[in-house]
Write a protein that holds these residues in place. Structure first.
Motif, PDB file in Angstrom:
ATOM      1  N   TYR A  22       1.403  -3.545  -6.397  1.00 37.88           N
ATOM      2  CA  TYR A  22      -0.024  -3.367  -6.155  1.00 37.88           C
ATOM      3  C   TYR A  22      -0.643  -2.773  -7.420  1.00 37.88           C
ATOM      4  N   SER A  23      -1.825  -3.233  -7.751  1.00 37.23           N
ATOM      5  CA  SER A  23      -2.534  -2.659  -8.892  1.00 37.23           C
ATOM      6  C   SER A  23      -4.001  -2.476  -8.507  1.00 37.23           C
ATOM      7  N   PRO A  24      -4.478  -1.233  -8.568  1.00 38.32           N
ATOM      8  CA  PRO A  24      -3.791  -0.009  -8.984  1.00 38.32           C
ATOM      9  C   PRO A  24      -2.790   0.442  -7.917  1.00 38.32           C
ATOM     10  N   SER A  25      -1.967   1.410  -8.279  1.00 39.48           N
ATOM     11  CA  SER A  25      -0.971   1.924  -7.329  1.00 39.48           C
ATOM     12  C   SER A  25      -1.506   3.113  -6.528  1.00 39.48           C
ATOM     13  N   VAL A  26      -2.665   3.651  -6.939  1.00 42.79           N
ATOM     14  CA  VAL A  26      -3.335   4.740  -6.221  1.00 42.79           C
ATOM     15  C   VAL A  26      -4.825   4.419  -6.184  1.00 42.79           C
ATOM     16  N   VAL A  27      -5.426   4.579  -4.995  1.00 41.85           N
ATOM     17  CA  VAL A  27      -6.865   4.382  -4.838  1.00 41.85           C
ATOM     18  C   VAL A  27      -7.455   5.647  -4.241  1.00 41.85           C
TER      19      VAL A  27
ATOM     20  N   VAL B 258       0.333  -1.059   6.800  1.00 40.28           N
ATOM     21  CA  VAL B 258       0.102   0.384   6.711  1.00 40.28           C
ATOM     22  C   VAL B 258       0.817   1.037   7.886  1.00 40.28           C
ATOM     23  N   PRO B 259       1.946   1.730   7.619  1.00 46.26           N
ATOM     24  CA  PRO B 259       2.696   2.355   8.704  1.00 46.26           C
ATOM     25  C   PRO B 259       2.237   3.777   9.041  1.00 46.26           C
ATOM     26  N   THR B 260       1.362   4.355   8.241  1.00 48.55           N
ATOM     27  CA  THR B 260       0.956   5.749   8.416  1.00 48.55           C
ATOM     28  C   THR B 260       0.218   5.939   9.736  1.00 48.55           C
TER      29      THR B 260
ATOM     30  N   LEU C  35     -12.211   1.413   5.449  1.00 51.77           N
ATOM     31  CA  LEU C  35     -11.700   2.785   5.512  1.00 51.77           C
ATOM     32  C   LEU C  35     -12.610   3.616   6.412  1.00 51.77           C
ATOM     33  N   ALA C  36     -12.154   3.859   7.631  1.00 52.06           N
ATOM     34  CA  ALA C  36     -12.987   4.521   8.638  1.00 52.06           C
ATOM     35  C   ALA C  36     -12.657   6.004   8.825  1.00 52.06           C
ATOM     36  N   LEU C  37     -11.502   6.454   8.307  1.00 50.62           N
ATOM     37  CA  LEU C  37     -11.078   7.844   8.500  1.00 50.62           C
ATOM     38  C   LEU C  37     -10.695   8.490   7.176  1.00 50.62           C
ATOM     39  N   ALA C  38     -10.975   9.779   7.071  1.00 48.92           N
ATOM     40  CA  ALA C  38     -10.528  10.532   5.900  1.00 48.92           C
ATOM     41  C   ALA C  38      -9.047  10.848   6.049  1.00 48.92           C
ATOM     42  N   GLY C  39      -8.351  10.900   4.924  1.00 47.21           N
ATOM     43  CA  GLY C  39      -6.929  11.226   4.925  1.00 47.21           C
ATOM     44  C   GLY C  39      -6.200  10.467   3.837  1.00 47.21           C
ATOM     45  N   ARG C  40      -4.888  10.489   3.926  1.00 45.55           N
ATOM     46  CA  ARG C  40      -4.025   9.842   2.928  1.00 45.55           C
ATOM     47  C   ARG C  40      -3.056   8.926   3.654  1.00 45.55           C
ATOM     48  N   PHE C  41      -2.888   7.718   3.131  1.00 49.85           N
ATOM     49  CA  PHE C  41      -1.916   6.817   3.733  1.00 49.85           C
ATOM     50  C   PHE C  41      -1.276   5.933   2.672  1.00 49.85           C
TER      51      PHE C  41
ATOM     52  N   ALA D 198      10.182  -4.081  -0.619  1.00 47.83           N
ATOM     53  CA  ALA D 198      10.314  -2.669  -0.225  1.00 47.83           C
ATOM     54  C   ALA D 198       9.789  -1.684  -1.271  1.00 47.83           C
ATOM     55  N   ASP D 199       9.844  -2.030  -2.547  1.00 48.45           N
ATOM     56  CA  ASP D 199       9.391  -1.103  -3.598  1.00 48.45           C
ATOM     57  C   ASP D 199       7.908  -1.254  -3.923  1.00 48.45           C
ATOM     58  N   MET D 200       7.203  -2.112  -3.201  1.00 48.39           N
ATOM     59  CA  MET D 200       5.790  -2.378  -3.464  1.00 48.39           C
ATOM     60  C   MET D 200       4.956  -1.464  -2.572  1.00 48.39           C
ATOM     61  N   ASN D 201       4.382  -0.396  -3.170  1.00 46.62           N
ATOM     62  CA  ASN D 201       3.635   0.604  -2.412  1.00 46.62           C
ATOM     63  C   ASN D 201       2.322   0.953  -3.097  1.00 46.62           C
ATOM     64  N   LEU D 202       1.369   1.351  -2.275  1.00 45.64           N
ATOM     65  CA  LEU D 202       0.055   1.792  -2.736  1.00 45.64           C
ATOM     66  C   LEU D 202      -0.290   3.053  -1.948  1.00 45.64           C
ATOM     67  N   VAL D 203      -0.796   4.066  -2.626  1.00 47.80           N
ATOM     68  CA  VAL D 203      -1.245   5.291  -1.973  1.00 47.80           C
ATOM     69  C   VAL D 203      -2.768   5.290  -1.954  1.00 47.80           C
ATOM     70  N   VAL D 204      -3.350   5.556  -0.769  1.00 48.77           N
ATOM     71  CA  VAL D 204      -4.805   5.576  -0.626  1.00 48.77           C
ATOM     72  C   VAL D 204      -5.227   6.959  -0.162  1.00 48.77           C
ATOM     73  N   ASN D 205      -6.111   7.581  -0.911  1.00 52.27           N
ATOM     74  CA  ASN D 205      -6.696   8.883  -0.564  1.00 52.27           C
ATOM     75  C   ASN D 205      -8.146   8.645  -0.173  1.00 52.27           C
ATOM     76  N   VAL D 206      -8.504   9.002   1.067  1.00 57.24           N
ATOM     77  CA  VAL D 206      -9.858   8.777   1.555  1.00 57.24           C
ATOM     78  C   VAL D 206     -10.485  10.129   1.854  1.00 57.24           C
ATOM     79  N   ARG D 207     -11.651  10.391   1.271  1.00 60.65           N
ATOM     80  CA  ARG D 207     -12.354  11.660   1.539  1.00 60.65           C
ATOM     81  C   ARG D 207     -13.649  11.378   2.261  1.00 60.65           C
TER      82      ARG D 207
END
Length: 111
Positions: free
Chosen positions: A39-44, A66-68, A88-94, A102-111
């Motif tokens: 995924y690019s970017p790897s963090v949003v 999204v398993p979170t 993105l309807a909720l604040a949090g991190r997932f 399996a090694d393809m991951n993206l972290v999303v931080n929602v405020r």
């Protein structure tokens, strides 16, 4: 007579301050590409109301998942050149995963 005037001044000042507050920024669409099993970017970093747009620029099929807890989503198989979205309807991190990679991951931080 002073109390009603004081009340009117306080209420007027409050309403004036509210009217002068800048409007919130419009929602943003965050483009996330899938290429080379990454995924690019790897963090949003996003806000509630924004959208994640997943664009498969790869020659392989990917499966955005999204398993979170509380943020769960399964966009199913996404073939090359297909686009899918998550609002993105909720604040949090997932974390966003790709089921076949399996090694393809993206972290999303929602405020």
């Amino acid at each position: 007579m002073i109390r009603p005037v004081l009340f009117a001044v306080v209420v007027g000042a409050f309403l004036g301050a509210c009217a002068m507050a800048p409007p919130p920024p419009p929602p943003t669409v965050h483009r996330v590409t899938m290429l080379g099993s990454a995924y690019s970017p790897s963090v949003v970093n996003a806000r509630v109301g924004d959208t994640l747009l997943f664009v498969n620029d790869d020659t392989e099929t990917h499966a955005v998942f999204v398993p979170t807890r509380g943020f769960g989503a399964d966009l199913g198989n996404q073939r090359p050149s297909e686009n899918r979205e998550i609002l993105l309807a909720l604040a949090g991190r997932f974390t966003v995963e790709c089921v076949p990679h399996a090694d393809m991951n993206l972290v999303v931080n929602v405020r």
